[in-house]
Design an enzyme around this catalytic site. Structure first.
Site, mmCIF file in Angstrom:
data_model
loop_
_atom_site.group_PDB
_atom_site.id
_atom_site.type_symbol
_atom_site.label_atom_id
_atom_site.label_comp_id
_atom_site.label_asym_id
_atom_site.label_seq_id
_atom_site.Cartn_x
_atom_site.Cartn_y
_atom_site.Cartn_z
ATOM 1 N N PRO A 2 0.803 -1.221 0.000
ATOM 2 C CA PRO A 2 0.000 0.000 0.000
ATOM 3 C C PRO A 2 0.841 1.279 0.000
ATOM 4 C CG PRO A 2 -0.830 -1.582 1.591
ATOM 5 C CD PRO A 2 0.493 -2.080 1.130
ATOM 6 N N GLU A 3 0.729 2.019 -1.084
ATOM 7 C CA GLU A 3 1.361 3.328 -1.189
ATOM 8 C C GLU A 3 0.233 4.358 -1.131
ATOM 9 O OE1 GLU A 3 4.099 3.321 -4.546
ATOM 10 O OE2 GLU A 3 4.359 1.167 -4.376
#
Length: 297
Positions: A2-3
């Site tokens: 997750p960015e």
DNA sequence: AACCTTCCCTGATGGC
DNA sequence: TGCCATCAGGGAAGGT
């Protein structure tokens, strides 16, 4: 992994389900993920309501009555909402990639490390296979939140993200472009996938060093970063391995990637074979033609 | 101060 | 079939 776009997608998906809901109970799996005051999470947040849901870089922020509850997802963190009113609430079938099945909800397993149940009956479940994720709890007041985030860099899509501030962040840096993009003190929220995509978009070779950059090349990077992040958000995030949104569903941006994970395949723009190298122990993908090593042009 | 390396962790994969 | 080594990587910690 997750960015910014994945965390933002989770935030948007969760928001309508949790605002105004008082915490009824907290269950902890592996306490190792708990940081700071989060060790006493259960006693401290029970009864408090969720006032708002925010994000800074890759951090998701729950504003409670007296605390901020903050999640970082590391590599494999997932945060899903379990809706007891959904007919499939208790159905669970393992998906080989995401660990969850599309349109099915996350039922706690050995990788579920935090459950927050609400008085209305719903719950948010934090699952993290590799345990690189972290949960923080800080008290409100006296700039505690800004102190917590004081090492983070520019926040895309805010007035802080402007060309003057951006150029300022190159000062005294001599490392390679890819390494700079991964440094959260530069621009917050970029990870390995969007770093490679932004460098492709800007036409910059990842191993180039900061001192070799001309002004117009920095300006191209300034434009490319929000562009690729927005594209990621528009497609609901990139599900390369474990990422799912708050409903347990994968995003579709993996189908739009220009270079990440495409080594050996041909570039969509020029048909050159995409290469993969290692920079800062991170797999780095680029098109040798669209992203020439030599400066300029 | 800036930069680099090591480490944490689990599941998937490949070689034999 | 089983077993072991290797790989993926965000960020903190420690070293240079």
């Amino acid at each position: 992994m997750p960015e910014l776009p994945e965390v933002e997608t989770i935030r948007r998906g969760l928001e309508p389900h949790v605002i105004g809901h008082p915490v009824h109970d907290v269950l902890v799996g592996d306490p190792k993920i708990l940081q700071l005051e989060a060790h006493h999470l259960k006693d401290k947040i029970r009864g408090q309501s969720i006032r708002s849901l925010g994000r800074r870089g890759k951090f998701l922020i729950f504003e409670l009555d007296r605390h901020y509850l903050i999640f970082h997802f590391g590599m494999t963190g997932q945060l899903t909402f379990r809706d007891p009113s959904r007919s499939d609430a208790n159905r669970f079938k393992r998906h080989p990639v995401t660990g969850l099945e599309r349109a099915r909800q996350h039922v706690p397993d050995r990788h579920t490390h935090l459950q927050i149940h609400f008085e209305q009956g719903g719950a948010i479940l934090f699952r993290d296979i590799r345990k690189f994720g972290k949960v923080f709890l800080i008290e409100k007041g006296k700039n505690r939140l800004s102190v917590f985030f004081n090492r983070l860099g520019l926040e895309p899509f805010t007035p802080d993200y402007n060309i003057q501030a951006f150029l300022e962040r190159f000062r005294n840096r001599k490392l390679r472009l890819k390494s700079l993009l991964l440094d959260q003190r530069f621009v917050a929220g970029i990870g390995n996938i969007y770093a490679d995509e932004a460098l492709f978009e800007a036409g910059l070779q990842p191993a180039r060093t900061i001192p070799s950059l001309r002004r117009f090349e920095k300006e191209k990077l300034f434009e490319a970063i929000p562009l690729v992040l927005k594209r990621g958000i528009d497609y609901g995030g990139t599900s390369f391995r474990d990422y799912v949104n708050s409903n347990g569903e994968p995003g579709t941006h993996q189908e739009k990637l220009m270079v990440y994970g495409r080594q050996g395949e041909s570039c969509y723009r020029c048909e050159t074979i995409i290469e993969k190298i290692v920079i800062s122990q991170r797999g780095t993908h680029f098109c040798p033609t669209c992203q020439p090593r030599r400066r300029g042009k």
